[in-house]
Design an enzyme around this catalytic site. Sequence first.
Site, mmCIF file in Angstrom:
data_model
loop_
_atom_site.group_PDB
_atom_site.id
_atom_site.type_symbol
_atom_site.label_atom_id
_atom_site.label_comp_id
_atom_site.label_asym_id
_atom_site.label_seq_id
_atom_site.Cartn_x
_atom_site.Cartn_y
_atom_site.Cartn_z
ATOM 1 N N GLU A 20 0.849 -1.197 0.000
ATOM 2 C CA GLU A 20 0.000 0.000 0.000
ATOM 3 C C GLU A 20 0.889 1.252 0.000
ATOM 4 O O GLU A 20 1.985 1.235 0.542
ATOM 5 C CB GLU A 20 -0.907 -0.065 1.239
ATOM 6 C CG GLU A 20 -1.891 1.050 1.404
ATOM 7 C CD GLU A 20 -2.890 1.228 0.273
ATOM 8 O OE1 GLU A 20 -2.468 1.639 -0.808
ATOM 9 O OE2 GLU A 20 -4.092 0.975 0.496
ATOM 10 N N ASP A 21 0.405 2.311 -0.599
ATOM 11 C CA ASP A 21 1.210 3.543 -0.619
ATOM 12 C C ASP A 21 1.150 4.264 0.730
ATOM 13 O O ASP A 21 2.163 4.718 1.240
ATOM 14 C CB ASP A 21 0.792 4.487 -1.764
ATOM 15 C CG ASP A 21 -0.693 4.814 -1.772
ATOM 16 O OD1 ASP A 21 -1.452 4.166 -1.018
ATOM 17 O OD2 ASP A 21 -1.098 5.709 -2.525
ATOM 18 N N ASP A 57 -3.530 5.988 6.375
ATOM 19 C CA ASP A 57 -3.921 7.282 6.929
ATOM 20 C C ASP A 57 -4.822 7.003 8.146
ATOM 21 O O ASP A 57 -4.332 6.692 9.229
ATOM 22 C CB ASP A 57 -4.629 8.047 5.801
ATOM 23 C CG ASP A 57 -4.919 9.510 6.124
ATOM 24 O OD1 ASP A 57 -5.056 9.855 7.303
ATOM 25 O OD2 ASP A 57 -5.042 10.308 5.183
ATOM 26 N N PHE A 80 -1.073 16.910 3.258
ATOM 27 C CA PHE A 80 -1.585 16.254 2.057
ATOM 28 C C PHE A 80 -0.423 16.022 1.100
ATOM 29 O O PHE A 80 0.110 16.954 0.520
ATOM 30 C CB PHE A 80 -2.692 17.064 1.380
ATOM 31 C CG PHE A 80 -3.482 16.220 0.425
ATOM 32 C CD1 PHE A 80 -3.023 15.994 -0.864
ATOM 33 C CD2 PHE A 80 -4.657 15.606 0.829
ATOM 34 C CE1 PHE A 80 -3.717 15.161 -1.745
ATOM 35 C CE2 PHE A 80 -5.360 14.778 -0.037
ATOM 36 C CZ PHE A 80 -4.888 14.563 -1.327
ATOM 37 N N ARG A 135 0.626 11.738 -9.778
ATOM 38 C CA ARG A 135 1.138 10.378 -9.555
ATOM 39 C C ARG A 135 2.506 10.188 -10.192
ATOM 40 O O ARG A 135 3.283 9.333 -9.779
ATOM 41 C CB ARG A 135 0.168 9.337 -10.144
ATOM 42 C CG ARG A 135 -1.202 9.288 -9.476
ATOM 43 C CD ARG A 135 -1.918 8.005 -9.887
ATOM 44 N NE ARG A 135 -3.352 8.044 -9.621
ATOM 45 C CZ ARG A 135 -3.917 7.701 -8.462
ATOM 46 N NH1 ARG A 135 -3.165 7.330 -7.458
ATOM 47 N NH2 ARG A 135 -5.234 7.735 -8.331
HETATM 48 C C1 PRP Z 1 -5.561 6.035 -0.496
HETATM 49 C C2 PRP Z 1 -4.458 5.058 -0.129
HETATM 50 C C3 PRP Z 1 -5.138 4.086 0.781
HETATM 51 C C4 PRP Z 1 -6.161 4.922 1.489
HETATM 52 C C5 PRP Z 1 -5.621 5.288 2.846
HETATM 53 O O1 PRP Z 1 -6.271 5.511 -1.572
HETATM 54 O O2 PRP Z 1 -3.919 4.428 -1.259
HETATM 55 O O3 PRP Z 1 -5.762 3.030 0.069
HETATM 56 O O4 PRP Z 1 -6.360 6.093 0.691
HETATM 57 O O5 PRP Z 1 -6.555 6.038 3.588
HETATM 58 P P1 PRP Z 1 -7.201 5.545 4.960
HETATM 59 O O6 PRP Z 1 -6.092 4.929 5.782
HETATM 60 O O7 PRP Z 1 -7.712 6.822 5.560
HETATM 61 O O8 PRP Z 1 -8.294 4.580 4.668
HETATM 62 P P2 PRP Z 1 -7.261 6.338 -2.523
HETATM 63 O O9 PRP Z 1 -8.668 6.032 -2.121
HETATM 64 O O10 PRP Z 1 -6.837 7.777 -2.553
HETATM 65 O O11 PRP Z 1 -7.050 5.661 -3.958
HETATM 66 P P3 PRP Z 1 -5.812 5.635 -4.989
HETATM 67 O O12 PRP Z 1 -4.717 4.796 -4.350
HETATM 68 O O13 PRP Z 1 -6.362 5.004 -6.212
HETATM 69 O O14 PRP Z 1 -5.357 7.061 -5.208
#
Ligand code: PRP
Length: 183
Positions: free
Chosen positions: A102-103, A106, A155, A168
């Site tokens: 995962e990136d 949060d 952010f 990205r």
């Molecule tokens: C981002 C990230 C995680 C999530 C983290 O995804 O990649 O999946 O938010 O947030 P949280 O811990 O508050 O749940 P996003 O929905 O932005 O999708 P993407 O990776 O396609 O940009």
Amino acid sequence: MEIGTPETVKEVLINADQLRSRVAELGAQITADYDGKNPLFVCILKGAVMFLTDLLKNVNIPSQVDFMQVSSYGGATESSGIVKIIKDLDISAEGRHVVIVEDIVDTGITMKHLIELLSARRPASLNICALLDKKERRLVEIPLTYVGFEIPNAFVVGYGLDYAEYYRNLPFIGVLDPQVYRS
Ligand code: PRP
């Protein structure tokens, strides 16, 4: 301010060299930990793609990769708390040593749902590898086995992470100028 332009990124938080060396360390650690285990890497689309590809170049054992896409943010900068599966795995996770890639973690809401979902498929083991840990925003406790960097509550964009699908492509992690999402 035009979205996606360099002047909308107000600060470089983690530069390309720092990313390269930390990702190489994580790859080496996973290589050692998963030797003989044939891990299944589960990349969470889309943000983790750049991290995954660099990470896997540093994993030198037989392994497989698959993709899942879930959605919690939509167009907003704050998690909605609702996690929807957009794309599921093609490869079965049953009996596999699964590593979720995962990136960013949060609030942890997305990861909590992913853990529940994948645990129900009876993997041999389930661990998480997250590039970024925004710890102070956490609402649910998540066990993170591999973390690239702990970051402050800003952010962030770049190296796979987006705002409104932009940024990205940046080769570094930067802090987005709040004017971009306030306007
Ligand atoms: C981002 C990230 C995680 C999530 C983290 O995804 O990649 O999946 O938010 O947030 P949280 O811990 O508050 O749940 P996003 O929905 O932005 O999708 P993407 O990776 O396609 O940009």
